[in-house]
Design a protein around this motif. Structure first.
Motif, PDB file in Angstrom:
ATOM      1  N   LYS A 190      10.079   7.508 -13.668  1.00 36.18           N
ATOM      2  CA  LYS A 190       9.660   8.512 -14.705  1.00 36.18           C
ATOM      3  C   LYS A 190       9.327   9.821 -14.267  1.00 36.18           C
ATOM      4  O   LYS A 190       9.512  10.189 -12.952  1.00 36.18           O
ATOM      5  CB  LYS A 190       7.991   7.884 -15.197  1.00 36.18           C
ATOM      6  N   GLY A 191       9.590  10.662 -15.183  1.00 36.64           N
ATOM      7  CA  GLY A 191       9.312  12.305 -14.930  1.00 36.64           C
ATOM      8  C   GLY A 191      10.512  13.014 -15.745  1.00 36.64           C
ATOM      9  O   GLY A 191      10.862  12.394 -16.958  1.00 36.64           O
ATOM     10  N   ASP A 192      10.564  14.191 -15.359  1.00 37.22           N
ATOM     11  CA  ASP A 192      11.228  15.147 -16.172  1.00 37.22           C
ATOM     12  C   ASP A 192      12.886  14.470 -16.072  1.00 37.22           C
ATOM     13  O   ASP A 192      13.273  14.378 -15.012  1.00 37.22           O
ATOM     14  CB  ASP A 192      11.287  16.488 -15.270  1.00 37.22           C
ATOM     15  N   LEU A 193      13.519  14.295 -16.987  1.00 34.84           N
ATOM     16  CA  LEU A 193      14.745  13.980 -17.351  1.00 34.84           C
ATOM     17  C   LEU A 193      15.779  14.583 -16.298  1.00 34.84           C
ATOM     18  O   LEU A 193      16.635  13.987 -15.531  1.00 34.84           O
ATOM     19  CB  LEU A 193      15.308  13.790 -18.559  1.00 34.84           C
ATOM     20  N   PHE A 194      15.969  16.072 -16.490  1.00 39.62           N
ATOM     21  CA  PHE A 194      16.890  16.837 -15.771  1.00 39.62           C
ATOM     22  C   PHE A 194      16.610  16.823 -14.319  1.00 39.62           C
ATOM     23  O   PHE A 194      17.466  16.418 -13.550  1.00 39.62           O
ATOM     24  CB  PHE A 194      16.720  18.229 -16.243  1.00 39.62           C
ATOM     25  N   HIS A 195      15.584  16.673 -13.870  1.00 43.64           N
ATOM     26  CA  HIS A 195      15.218  16.607 -12.249  1.00 43.64           C
ATOM     27  C   HIS A 195      15.367  15.053 -11.801  1.00 43.64           C
ATOM     28  O   HIS A 195      15.890  15.069 -10.769  1.00 43.64           O
ATOM     29  CB  HIS A 195      13.657  17.140 -12.054  1.00 43.64           C
ATOM     30  N   GLN A 196      14.856  13.960 -12.483  1.00 45.34           N
ATOM     31  CA  GLN A 196      15.113  12.865 -11.996  1.00 45.34           C
ATOM     32  C   GLN A 196      16.720  12.535 -11.905  1.00 45.34           C
ATOM     33  O   GLN A 196      17.207  11.881 -10.997  1.00 45.34           O
ATOM     34  CB  GLN A 196      14.473  11.818 -13.246  1.00 45.34           C
ATOM     35  N   GLU A 197      17.279  13.056 -12.971  1.00 43.11           N
ATOM     36  CA  GLU A 197      19.075  12.635 -12.915  1.00 43.11           C
ATOM     37  C   GLU A 197      19.645  13.308 -11.788  1.00 43.11           C
ATOM     38  O   GLU A 197      20.572  12.787 -11.279  1.00 43.11           O
ATOM     39  CB  GLU A 197      19.445  13.121 -14.233  1.00 43.11           C
ATOM     40  N   ALA A 198      19.064  14.690 -11.534  1.00 39.75           N
ATOM     41  CA  ALA A 198      19.720  15.319 -10.266  1.00 39.75           C
ATOM     42  C   ALA A 198      19.259  14.565  -9.009  1.00 39.75           C
ATOM     43  O   ALA A 198      20.205  14.319  -8.178  1.00 39.75           O
ATOM     44  CB  ALA A 198      19.065  16.697 -10.432  1.00 39.75           C
ATOM     45  N   LYS A 199      18.038  14.316  -9.120  1.00 37.30           N
ATOM     46  CA  LYS A 199      17.748  13.351  -7.698  1.00 37.30           C
ATOM     47  C   LYS A 199      18.465  12.110  -7.561  1.00 37.30           C
ATOM     48  O   LYS A 199      18.736  11.685  -6.448  1.00 37.30           O
ATOM     49  CB  LYS A 199      16.083  13.198  -7.627  1.00 37.30           C
ATOM     50  N   ILE A 200      18.653  11.452  -8.818  1.00 37.98           N
ATOM     51  CA  ILE A 200      19.420  10.148  -8.593  1.00 37.98           C
ATOM     52  C   ILE A 200      20.882  10.339  -8.247  1.00 37.98           C
ATOM     53  O   ILE A 200      21.360   9.496  -7.322  1.00 37.98           O
ATOM     54  CB  ILE A 200      19.469   9.669 -10.139  1.00 37.98           C
ATOM     55  N   ALA A 201      21.594  11.428  -8.638  1.00 41.86           N
ATOM     56  CA  ALA A 201      22.953  11.759  -8.426  1.00 41.86           C
ATOM     57  C   ALA A 201      22.680  12.037  -6.891  1.00 41.86           C
ATOM     58  O   ALA A 201      23.925  11.737  -6.133  1.00 41.86           O
ATOM     59  CB  ALA A 201      23.242  13.001  -9.051  1.00 41.86           C
ATOM     60  N   GLN A 202      22.031  12.870  -6.402  1.00 42.72           N
ATOM     61  CA  GLN A 202      21.798  13.308  -4.927  1.00 42.72           C
ATOM     62  C   GLN A 202      21.647  12.287  -4.088  1.00 42.72           C
ATOM     63  O   GLN A 202      21.919  12.275  -2.984  1.00 42.72           O
ATOM     64  CB  GLN A 202      20.964  14.417  -4.818  1.00 42.72           C
ATOM     65  N   SER A 203      20.892  11.302  -4.360  1.00 37.85           N
ATOM     66  CA  SER A 203      20.466  10.078  -3.646  1.00 37.85           C
ATOM     67  C   SER A 203      21.556   9.259  -3.150  1.00 37.85           C
ATOM     68  O   SER A 203      21.552   8.663  -2.019  1.00 37.85           O
ATOM     69  CB  SER A 203      19.526   9.145  -4.307  1.00 37.85           C
ATOM     70  N   GLY A 204      22.737   9.136  -3.851  1.00 36.64           N
ATOM     71  CA  GLY A 204      23.995   8.523  -3.413  1.00 36.64           C
ATOM     72  C   GLY A 204      23.718   7.005  -4.011  1.00 36.64           C
ATOM     73  O   GLY A 204      24.616   6.315  -3.245  1.00 36.64           O
ATOM     74  N   LEU A 205      22.732   6.530  -4.450  1.00 40.15           N
ATOM     75  CA  LEU A 205      22.427   5.316  -4.757  1.00 40.15           C
ATOM     76  C   LEU A 205      22.795   4.734  -6.173  1.00 40.15           C
ATOM     77  O   LEU A 205      22.631   3.505  -6.387  1.00 40.15           O
ATOM     78  CB  LEU A 205      20.691   5.013  -4.658  1.00 40.15           C
ATOM     79  N   ALA A 206      23.119   5.555  -6.960  1.00 40.89           N
ATOM     80  CA  ALA A 206      23.453   5.369  -8.248  1.00 40.89           C
ATOM     81  C   ALA A 206      24.255   4.181  -8.471  1.00 40.89           C
ATOM     82  O   ALA A 206      24.184   3.289  -9.439  1.00 40.89           O
ATOM     83  CB  ALA A 206      23.868   6.450  -9.129  1.00 40.89           C
ATOM     84  N   ASP A 207      25.326   4.054  -7.772  1.00 38.88           N
ATOM     85  CA  ASP A 207      26.522   2.970  -7.826  1.00 38.88           C
ATOM     86  C   ASP A 207      25.849   1.482  -7.290  1.00 38.88           C
ATOM     87  O   ASP A 207      26.401   0.634  -7.893  1.00 38.88           O
ATOM     88  CB  ASP A 207      27.618   3.398  -7.025  1.00 38.88           C
ATOM     89  N   LEU A 208      24.719   1.590  -6.911  1.00 39.80           N
ATOM     90  CA  LEU A 208      24.295   0.218  -6.626  1.00 39.80           C
ATOM     91  C   LEU A 208      23.439  -0.421  -7.516  1.00 39.80           C
ATOM     92  O   LEU A 208      23.356  -1.668  -7.868  1.00 39.80           O
ATOM     93  CB  LEU A 208      23.079   0.488  -5.227  1.00 39.80           C
ATOM     94  N   PHE A 209      22.961   0.255  -8.753  1.00 37.85           N
ATOM     95  CA  PHE A 209      22.301  -0.088  -9.791  1.00 37.85           C
ATOM     96  C   PHE A 209      23.057  -0.427 -10.745  1.00 37.85           C
ATOM     97  O   PHE A 209      24.043   0.339 -11.326  1.00 37.85           O
ATOM     98  CB  PHE A 209      21.209   1.052  -9.936  1.00 37.85           C
ATOM     99  N   HIS A 210      22.589  -1.740 -11.425  1.00 35.16           N
ATOM    100  CA  HIS A 210      23.429  -2.097 -12.633  1.00 35.16           C
ATOM    101  C   HIS A 210      22.748  -1.497 -13.979  1.00 35.16           C
ATOM    102  O   HIS A 210      23.578  -1.417 -14.990  1.00 35.16           O
ATOM    103  CB  HIS A 210      22.882  -3.632 -12.894  1.00 35.16           C
ATOM    104  N   ARG A 211      21.720  -0.942 -13.871  1.00 38.46           N
ATOM    105  CA  ARG A 211      21.121  -0.164 -15.034  1.00 38.46           C
ATOM    106  C   ARG A 211      20.124   0.939 -14.561  1.00 38.46           C
ATOM    107  O   ARG A 211      19.406   0.807 -13.240  1.00 38.46           O
ATOM    108  CB  ARG A 211      20.606  -1.001 -16.070  1.00 38.46           C
TER     109      ARG A 211
END
Length: 240
Positions: free
Chosen positions: A126-147
């Protein structure tokens, strides 16, 4: 046995560090206010928290809402005496916090990958969409999640919607997170499972919850390395 089909993961302070940066922002904010008011005055204690609480339904969670609440608090506590220069310094605190690095918690990548090898996994943050999307992209973990779900609030209604869309019963869902209020309590209320992985600091509003330490569908781990074992223990639990 309690076969788990989907496992949910929180983002902030579960996958990566977050609250540390908010605490630093508050310390920097107080350093600015110290030139105007007595920080030891009990009338000022908790003022920022109450402003943030009041503004949540307007500004939502995240750094931008915190920054706006800091500006409001600074103006109120100084009786509008705070200078434009210092208000600009408060804005810079928010800008710096938005640009903090994304530091993964120890062992979390390996733990998420291990669980993803046997289960469908969803990131619910949860949180600000723009900031959360940026953190998810920078984390390098996005490809592990199915959703991936970025939501404005984590309550029973939000989790119920996500579970419907995943086509999974609450009893076949487990949520991993550091916040009993946002990650665990709503899921337990729906009949799901919670794996609590406490972080060393917790925002005061997230500490407000009604979860009993011995709740039957709650498991507690000390580190990411224990997550897979906790999930296995849940799946070995007989279901009445």
């Amino acid at each position: 046995m309690a076969r788990i089909q989907w496992v949910g993961f929180d983002g902030d302070d579960t996958l990566w560090k977050s609250e540390d940066y908010y605490r630093q922002a508050e310390a920097d904010f107080e350093a600015i206010l110290a030139a105007y008011i007595d920080l030891a005055d009990p009338r000022t204690h908790g003022h920022l928290l109450e402003v943030e609480r009041r503004n949540l339904k307007i500004f939502g969670y995240g750094v931008k809402g915190m920054t706006l609440s800091m500006l409001e608090t600074a103006i109120q506590l100084t009786d509008e005496r705070i200078s434009a220069r210092d208000l600009h310094r408060v804005i810079e605190i928010g800008r710096t916090t938005l640009q903090h690095p994304v530091d993964l918690l120890p062992g979390i990548r390996e733990a998420v990958a291990q669980i993803a090898s046997d289960h469908e996994i969803v990131l619910i943050t949860k949180g600000d969409l723009f900031h959360q999307e940026a953190k998810i992209a920078q984390s390098g973990l996005a490809d592990l999640f199915h959703r991936i779900e970025v939501v404005s609030e984590k309550d029973e209604g939000t989790y119920a919607r996500v579970l419907r869309e995943l086509d999974v019963a609450p009893g076949a869902f487990a949520m991993v997170g550091n916040s009993l209020r946002s990650d665990i309590e709503p899921v337990l209320g729906l009949g799901g499972w919670g794996i609590h992985m406490p972080y060393h600091v917790t925002w005061a509003l997230e500490a407000e919850h009604g979860v009993a330490h011995d709740a039957p569908r709650l498991r507690v781990v000390e580190s990411a390395g224990q997550l897979a074992a906790a999930l296995a223990a849940i799946e070995a639990t007989p279901v009445a």
